[in-house]
Design a protein around this motif. Structure first.
Motif, PDB file in Angstrom:
ATOM      1  N   UNK A 154     -28.032 -48.578 -23.923  1.00 19.41           N
ATOM      2  CA  UNK A 154     -27.778 -47.358 -23.139  1.00 19.41           C
ATOM      3  C   UNK A 154     -29.141 -46.702 -22.808  1.00 19.41           C
ATOM      4  N   UNK A 155     -29.238 -46.224 -21.667  1.00 14.46           N
ATOM      5  CA  UNK A 155     -30.603 -45.553 -21.281  1.00 14.46           C
ATOM      6  C   UNK A 155     -30.127 -44.332 -20.645  1.00 14.46           C
ATOM      7  N   UNK A 156     -30.982 -43.201 -20.749  1.00 15.67           N
ATOM      8  CA  UNK A 156     -30.622 -41.976 -20.059  1.00 15.67           C
ATOM      9  C   UNK A 156     -31.846 -41.134 -19.784  1.00 15.67           C
ATOM     10  N   UNK A 157     -32.125 -40.875 -18.491  1.00 14.19           N
ATOM     11  CA  UNK A 157     -33.100 -40.099 -17.835  1.00 14.19           C
ATOM     12  C   UNK A 157     -33.282 -38.751 -18.428  1.00 14.19           C
ATOM     13  N   UNK A 158     -34.254 -38.595 -18.933  1.00 14.61           N
ATOM     14  CA  UNK A 158     -34.452 -37.148 -19.701  1.00 14.61           C
ATOM     15  C   UNK A 158     -34.950 -36.221 -18.777  1.00 14.61           C
ATOM     16  N   UNK A 159     -35.351 -36.303 -17.598  1.00 12.96           N
ATOM     17  CA  UNK A 159     -35.866 -35.469 -16.598  1.00 12.96           C
ATOM     18  C   UNK A 159     -34.781 -35.103 -15.959  1.00 12.96           C
ATOM     19  N   UNK A 160     -33.830 -35.875 -15.616  1.00 15.49           N
ATOM     20  CA  UNK A 160     -32.805 -35.722 -14.650  1.00 15.49           C
ATOM     21  C   UNK A 160     -31.617 -35.051 -15.439  1.00 15.49           C
ATOM     22  N   UNK A 161     -31.781 -35.352 -16.991  1.00 14.49           N
ATOM     23  CA  UNK A 161     -30.717 -34.617 -17.915  1.00 14.49           C
ATOM     24  C   UNK A 161     -31.218 -33.056 -18.099  1.00 14.49           C
ATOM     25  N   UNK A 162     -32.651 -32.746 -18.016  1.00 12.98           N
ATOM     26  CA  UNK A 162     -33.123 -31.452 -17.904  1.00 12.98           C
ATOM     27  C   UNK A 162     -32.472 -30.492 -16.711  1.00 12.98           C
TER      28      UNK A 162
END
Length: 338
Positions: A154-162
């Motif tokens: 699983x990969x999560x984009x931490x900029x979009x999460x912010x």
């Protein structure tokens, strides 16, 4: 926690043209990541610098690259390709499994069968090298054998999460800094990515021993108490999980001979639960991982030091201050090995 749909822009056509001039092709994956074809990673000759620069920029903005390799790669091909990015050299801190080709210390061999690789690694959201001031700039994965019945990453984009966080959460998290439970290294919970300029969240759910909060509107810091740190870890886990349904995370399933390279400051990752299921249920899974030297310290703000003695006395007298391998256990019963 409420969230909203977020989305990355299309691939820049100028960048795509640069890759095409070299005989390759880049295609945006949905919702994050990029697939690369037509670039031979088995070649001794590195791609031109302008091609590498474009691919590294795409990693910074879209999180990761997937190379679909027509030729079978050996370990040296994979490690050479890993050195195209970031600090341009390998920085390896892991153990070496007996089945590692040639006993190469730069290959972290993972498997769901301990006879073939190290099992049970990375079950919670994390970024690699959180115990270092200059965390790994990139990590690579070469898929030697995908499990027949699934078990990817699983990969999560931490900029979009912010961006998906409410404004009050953005403000508070911007005043938080985590302390690695194994080394005492201090990192900001929110940082600005050096290439993309995006604000990104960043927390290792398996190796956090304390979180410091800058007091709002005044000098000084406080440690989060156990209930607060537990809530923070759950909120962080929840916002990344939400990306799987709100357009900023994905469950990627590998094919044999895939090479995946991730920007370690832009995306968090974790092994899919199926990746650790027994061979009898999922089939044998084998992956080689590499880690690349960091380019700069992921340094905290507010005058905080890069390192504190997490194994020493609690400096504040109150709050969580816990050294050791997996640090603070924010939920009982979940696997925490990283």
């Amino acid at each position: 926690m409420t969230t909203h749909e977020t989305k990355l822009p299309p691939i820049d056509p100028t960048r795509a043209a640069t890759i095409e001039e070299f005989g390759g092709e880049i295609t945006a994956l949905d919702p994050i990541g990029v697939q690369v074809s037509g670039i031979d990673l088995s070649s001794q000759d590195a791609p031109p610098s302008e091609v590498v620069d474009v691919l590294e920029r795409e990693m910074a903005e879209r999180g990761f690259l997937v190379f679909k390799n027509e030729k079978q790669l050996d370990a040296e091909d994979f490690l050479r390709a890993s050195c195209l990015w970031g600090g341009k050299e390998l920085h390896s801190t892991h153990g070496v499994h007996p089945e590692t080709p040639g006993g190469n210390p730069h290959i972290f061999r993972l498997s769901n069968d301990e006879r073939h690789g190290i099992p049970d690694v990375g079950p919670q959201w994390h970024n690699d090298g959180s115990f270092l001031p200059a965390t790994f700039s990139h990590s690579g994965y070469h898929i030697i054998r995908p499990a027949e019945n699934g078990g990817g990453t699983h990969f999560a984009h931490q900029g979009l999460a912010y961006e998906a966080l409410p404004e009050d959460r953005q403000e508070r998290w911007g005043r938080l800094s985590s302390v690695n439970s194994a080394s005492g290294v201090v990192h900001p919970l929110v940082h600005e990515h050096p290439l993309s300029g995006q604000k990104c969240i960043w927390l290792h759910l398996g190796m956090t021993g304390a979180v410091l909060e800058k007091l709002p509107g005044q000098d000084g810091f406080r440690l989060l108490h156990a209930d607060e740190l537990k809530q923070l870890c759950h909120e962080y886990n929840d916002i990344l999980n939400a990306g799987l349904t709100h357009g900023y995370a994905m469950a990627y399933e590998y094919s044999e001979n895939d090479c995946v390279f991730i920007d370690n400051l832009a995306v968090a990752h974790r092994a899919a639960p199926e990746a650790h299921m027994p061979v009898e249920k999922q089939g044998l899974r084998i992956m080689h991982r590499s880690t690349v030297k960091g380019v700069q310290n992921l340094a905290p703000g507010f005058g905080l030091p890069l390192h504190v003695n997490i194994d020493g006395p609690n400096p504040a007298g109150e709050g969580v201050w816990q050294g050791g391998g997996v640090g603070f256990r924010w939920e009982e019963g979940i696997p925490m090995r990283n």
